[in-house]
Design a protein around this motif. Sequence first.
Motif, mmCIF file in Angstrom:
data_model
loop_
_atom_site.group_PDB
_atom_site.id
_atom_site.type_symbol
_atom_site.label_atom_id
_atom_site.label_comp_id
_atom_site.label_asym_id
_atom_site.label_seq_id
_atom_site.Cartn_x
_atom_site.Cartn_y
_atom_site.Cartn_z
ATOM 1 N N GLU A 93 66.932 -19.787 19.215
ATOM 2 C CA GLU A 93 65.691 -20.062 17.746
ATOM 3 C C GLU A 93 65.162 -19.114 17.595
ATOM 4 O OE1 GLU A 93 66.125 -21.997 14.999
ATOM 5 O OE2 GLU A 93 68.425 -21.540 15.678
ATOM 6 N N GLY A 94 64.122 -19.406 18.819
ATOM 7 C CA GLY A 94 62.816 -18.391 19.284
ATOM 8 C C GLY A 94 61.962 -18.304 20.763
ATOM 9 N N VAL A 95 61.280 -17.008 20.454
ATOM 10 C CA VAL A 95 60.673 -16.888 21.843
ATOM 11 C C VAL A 95 59.445 -16.467 21.407
ATOM 12 C CG1 VAL A 95 60.864 -14.411 23.381
ATOM 13 C CG2 VAL A 95 63.654 -15.764 22.335
ATOM 14 N N ARG A 96 58.412 -16.273 22.343
ATOM 15 C CA ARG A 96 56.900 -16.385 22.432
ATOM 16 C C ARG A 96 56.778 -15.775 23.986
ATOM 17 N NH1 ARG A 96 53.362 -21.182 22.126
ATOM 18 N NH2 ARG A 96 53.109 -20.946 23.912
ATOM 19 N N VAL A 97 56.373 -14.834 23.615
ATOM 20 C CA VAL A 97 55.869 -14.100 25.297
ATOM 21 C C VAL A 97 54.535 -14.081 25.017
ATOM 22 C CG1 VAL A 97 55.560 -11.910 26.579
ATOM 23 C CG2 VAL A 97 57.591 -12.266 24.346
ATOM 24 N N ASP A 98 54.153 -14.770 26.582
ATOM 25 C CA ASP A 98 52.947 -15.159 26.351
ATOM 26 C C ASP A 98 52.599 -14.407 27.793
ATOM 27 O OD1 ASP A 98 49.610 -16.076 27.227
ATOM 28 O OD2 ASP A 98 50.179 -18.165 27.302
ATOM 29 N N GLY A 99 52.200 -13.549 27.871
ATOM 30 C CA GLY A 99 52.108 -12.066 29.342
ATOM 31 C C GLY A 99 53.283 -12.020 30.198
ATOM 32 N N ALA A 100 52.633 -12.232 31.223
ATOM 33 C CA ALA A 100 53.801 -12.919 32.319
ATOM 34 C C ALA A 100 55.140 -13.843 31.920
ATOM 35 C CB ALA A 100 53.793 -12.872 33.557
ATOM 36 N N ALA A 120 58.736 -13.524 32.500
ATOM 37 C CA ALA A 120 59.339 -12.627 31.308
ATOM 38 C C ALA A 120 60.236 -11.497 32.154
ATOM 39 C CB ALA A 120 57.864 -11.677 30.712
ATOM 40 N N GLU A 121 60.545 -11.199 33.510
ATOM 41 C CA GLU A 121 61.125 -10.679 33.904
ATOM 42 C C GLU A 121 62.256 -11.089 34.841
ATOM 43 O OE1 GLU A 121 60.727 -6.831 33.845
ATOM 44 O OE2 GLU A 121 59.172 -7.803 32.645
ATOM 45 N N ALA A 122 62.965 -12.259 34.301
ATOM 46 C CA ALA A 122 63.561 -12.985 34.738
ATOM 47 C C ALA A 122 65.414 -12.862 33.667
ATOM 48 C CB ALA A 122 63.479 -14.600 34.383
#
Length: 133
Positions: A93-100, A120-122
């Motif tokens: 539904e949504g994605v929020r990137v917060d650094g790592a 983030a790299e998973a």
Amino acid sequence: MSIEIEDTEGRGAALEVTPGPAEGAPRVGILIEGPSAGASWSCSPAAARELAAALVGAAEEAENARLSDPVTVKARELLRGDVRDGDRVMTVEGVRVDGANVQVTWTSGGGRSWSQMYAAEADIRLRRRRPGR
């Protein structure tokens, strides 16, 4: 699946929901059989829930009929509409990137939603990418 409905004059009919043909754009087939050809129909709340579930199921089958092999993406690459690979349907539904870290909000086929944090790299295995990707 056959769902009993009635027209506005109380005449019954059987409604069938199926995934459409595998070729071409994804389609869902809806067939109404019965003595009435009226355009206005009603049903019980329970039958409405059955119809909704049947439509969702047929839509999933229609979309899944054209799937290639699942793909794996990094959590930071997830997009709204991506569908997670697994036993249960989970849609982004949504994605929020917060650094790592990445916070992903998922919804289930049953309408529930929840958020999960990932590195983030998973690697996230997807059944299907959002259309147009």
